[in-house]
Every structure is written in structure tokens, then in C-alpha cells.
Design an enzyme around this catalytic site. Sequence first.
Site, PDB file in Angstrom:
ATOM      1  N   HIS A 161      52.721  15.308  41.688  1.00 53.25           N
ATOM      2  CA  HIS A 161      51.659  15.298  40.928  1.00 53.25           C
ATOM      3  C   HIS A 161      50.293  15.987  41.760  1.00 53.25           C
ATOM      4  CE1 HIS A 161      48.253  14.121  37.559  1.00 53.25           C
ATOM      5  NE2 HIS A 161      48.134  15.356  38.116  1.00 53.25           N
ATOM      6  N   THR A 187      46.254  20.502  38.456  1.00 47.83           N
ATOM      7  CA  THR A 187      47.267  21.606  38.127  1.00 47.83           C
ATOM      8  C   THR A 187      47.782  21.308  36.676  1.00 47.83           C
ATOM      9  OG1 THR A 187      49.147  20.133  38.893  1.00 47.83           O
ATOM     10  CG2 THR A 187      48.018  21.693  40.397  1.00 47.83           C
ATOM     11  N   GLY A 195      48.773  18.328  35.480  1.00 51.89           N
ATOM     12  CA  GLY A 195      49.748  17.208  35.812  1.00 51.89           C
ATOM     13  C   GLY A 195      49.820  16.078  34.892  1.00 51.89           C
ATOM     14  N   THR A 231      48.633  15.978  31.602  1.00 55.27           N
ATOM     15  CA  THR A 231      49.253  16.375  30.569  1.00 55.27           C
ATOM     16  C   THR A 231      50.676  16.550  30.609  1.00 55.27           C
ATOM     17  OG1 THR A 231      47.131  17.620  29.899  1.00 55.27           O
ATOM     18  CG2 THR A 231      49.147  18.196  28.654  1.00 55.27           C
ATOM     19  N   LYS A 260      48.615   2.293  30.763  1.00 49.20           N
ATOM     20  CA  LYS A 260      48.732   3.645  31.162  1.00 49.20           C
ATOM     21  C   LYS A 260      50.016   3.967  31.549  1.00 49.20           C
ATOM     22  CE  LYS A 260      44.250   4.529  33.215  1.00 49.20           C
ATOM     23  NZ  LYS A 260      43.301   4.834  34.645  1.00 49.20           N
ATOM     24  N   HIS A 287      48.550  10.261  44.396  1.00 50.52           N
ATOM     25  CA  HIS A 287      48.857  11.604  44.518  1.00 50.52           C
ATOM     26  C   HIS A 287      49.471  11.929  45.874  1.00 50.52           C
ATOM     27  CE1 HIS A 287      46.741  13.433  40.823  1.00 50.52           C
ATOM     28  NE2 HIS A 287      45.607  12.485  41.137  1.00 50.52           N
ATOM     29  N   ARG A 297      49.283  25.709  40.067  1.00 51.06           N
ATOM     30  CA  ARG A 297      48.238  26.412  39.190  1.00 51.06           C
ATOM     31  C   ARG A 297      47.489  27.349  40.070  1.00 51.06           C
ATOM     32  NH1 ARG A 297      42.822  23.198  36.536  1.00 51.06           N
ATOM     33  NH2 ARG A 297      42.077  25.092  35.170  1.00 51.06           N
ATOM     34  N   ARG A 319      37.499  23.279  32.101  1.00 52.66           N
ATOM     35  CA  ARG A 319      36.161  23.466  32.619  1.00 52.66           C
ATOM     36  C   ARG A 319      35.957  24.188  33.910  1.00 52.66           C
ATOM     37  NH1 ARG A 319      36.885  17.629  32.216  1.00 52.66           N
ATOM     38  NH2 ARG A 319      35.199  16.556  31.073  1.00 52.66           N
ATOM     39  N   ALA A 320      37.182  24.616  34.569  1.00 50.74           N
ATOM     40  CA  ALA A 320      37.047  25.839  35.485  1.00 50.74           C
ATOM     41  C   ALA A 320      37.039  27.096  34.826  1.00 50.74           C
ATOM     42  CB  ALA A 320      38.434  25.718  36.344  1.00 50.74           C
TER      43      ALA A 320
END
Length: 402
Positions: free
Chosen positions: A82, A86, A88, A90, A112, A139, A172, A310-311
Amino acid sequence: MIGYQYICPAGGNSCPLRTGEKLRGVSPPSVDYSSAEDLYRDQELEDDYPPRFVPKFNFTERDLERHVDFDIRGDDVIVFLHIQKTGGTTFGRHLVRNIRLEKPCDCKPGQKKCTCYRPGKEESWLFSRFSTGWSCGLHADWTELTNCVPDVMEKRQAARSRRNFYYITLLRDPVSRYLSEWKHVQRGATWKTSLHMCDGRSPTQDELPACYPGEDWSGVSLHDFMDCSSNLANNRQVRMLADLSLVGCYNLSFMSESERSHILLSSAKTNLRNMAFFGLTEFQRKTQYLFERTFRLRFISAFTQINSTRAAGVDVGEDVRQRIEALNMLDVQLYEYAKDLFLQRFQYVRQQERQQERLRRRQERRRLREQRAFLSQQRRENEEDEETVVTTEDYTSQVARW
């Protein structure tokens, strides 16, 4: 062959036909799909296809062929690498909540992590954030996972002489990913608990100095974010996919910068190419399509392409964009390579499926022709038998009269 395409303007009233509508008196042509449960239609897969895609890299058939004999009942494990921002999260939820399985993952409300056991065993077939947690560190990258996952799985489950680990990831567009990470850090995210393990140790403070003095970097401007030379957001995708032990881990004095960059990029390309599967955030439907064809697993619902991120809402000038690309030059080259490979794989799989469909239809037509020929022959034989019976009956009746 001449093809016609009519483009309907978004929100316009110029298109009389919409999804689900039919032209009066005309039925749409039926399309025979390989599976009645197939989520895809040709147009849905082609909608996000780059116009006039021309391959830039030469890949072998082995590079394009991706069919994993994933044995969920056996000892095989899917490992999800992950990379931050990117998509990840979702995709990780799709893996635990959206795959059609004999024994679905057990996801309890408010928790979670989900329990993803194999059918008939209390063993996990998935190594990811939402199944096993951050067992190899927050990560964890390729260097960490490949050295950590086998040991973690052996401790959690019974030892196996042979266990297959299938690594997957998402990539991404580098500029979008970089801006998304900046916005995330600006809101208070740090990932400072990441281990960054390499060759058995984490980097020292001198090897990886912090970009901020306090607890986090909340409110950081894009200018300050780009000015930090030790910012791990720079070329993050290449760093997380490469074998860092080849360049002395985080010791920048181990070799020259140009040599380090060349080795990192080459290693990232090799590892990405050899992974069981990778997807692209910008091509959600194709990502789902290739994952299902690679692992022969089916998702319950189709992926959704969300472009209002957001990007996407960050308006940057061309000079800023060029600077971001310069800071992520390795990621830009990797993404160009990955996108080319991804789309070539998609083309290859689609061509294979179409060839199989043509072969199936050809065999079906041959079977129907043979069946019709057989029935026609039977009819002729029956007619000949009836004529023989009629002739015999007429002769017998004449003899009786005489």
C-alpha cells in the site's frame, strides 16, 4: 470498415437515447458475454481508454501474460503493498468486503480489520492493512515486506515447506499523488511511526532527517513541502517499489546520486513488472478487470472512478507543476513505464478473450451445422422408409384383389 461514434455533451438534451432507453420499434443487438455475471461491457472498459494509445516499450508475452493459479484453499497469500495516496485504502476495502468468496471476510462493525480465513481453515489468505494490519510496519515498502511477510506468516500459521506470496500494488499519476500527500500532511498526517527497515535496521536521524521540528507538519505550505530535501514524498513510488539494499538503504553517501537514481528506477521497474498484479488509480474499471482475470476472483460490485479528489481541487501553475515533476522525476518515468505495461496487458487480455469468444462461436456454428446436417439426413432416411412401406402396401392390396 468505417466506425461512427456520437459524443453526447454532458448535461445536454441532444441525445435522445440514454442508459436503459430503447429506440421505439428497434431492439438493441444482443451481446453474448462469457459469463452472465460479468460486470463489464465493452464500452465501460473503453470509456477511460487513452485515445490513440501507442505502446512505447517492448514487453515479452511473459510480461503481458498474467494468470495466477491462486489456491485460496491451499497456502497461497496475496500481499498488498500500500503506497500512500494511491487509492490503496479504497482498493484495500474492496479486497476484504467486495470479493465474491466461498467464505467471505468477516468484517465486524466498528473494527478496521477483517478476518479473512480460507475455507475450512483459520488461516489468512490476505496480507493487508485491513486483514493483518500493519504487521511489517506502517506502509511497509517492497524491501520491508519481502523480508518480513514470510516470517510473520510462519509465526501466525503452521510452517509450510512451500508458500506462494503474490504481491500486488496500486500506482497513481505522480503529480496528483504528490499534491494529495501534501494536502494530507497539511491536515496533520505524519506516518512518522513507519519503520523504514532495510538490511536489518531503521535509518538514523542523519540518514533521514525530519522535515519539521514539532509533532506534525500541520498547515505546511506547498512551497515549504517542496523545499524539504529529505521529504519522502519525493519519488515515493520508486522508493517503495525498489530494493533499497542495492543502494545502501538510506545512506546517500553510499554512491553517487545519479548512480543511485538509475539503480532505484531499474529495480522498481523490475519488481513492478514481476509482481502478480498492479493497478492504476486513473483506470479503476480496467484495474478491476485485470485483477479478476489475474486471480480468477470476482468482485461483487463494480469499481467507481472518482476524479473529484483533493488533489484535483488544487489549482497550481505550470511552473509549480514542472517543479513537482522535477522533484518526482523517477516517479514520472516509472509511471510512464507502468501505464504502458498496464494498457498493453489490458489489450493482451482483451484480445485473448475475443479470440476465445470467436473460437467458441465458430465451434458453436460448426456444431449447429453438423446437427442440421444430421437431422436433414434423418428426414431423408425416414421419407425413403415411408415410400417403401407405401409401395409394399399397394402391391399387397392388388394381389388380394386378383
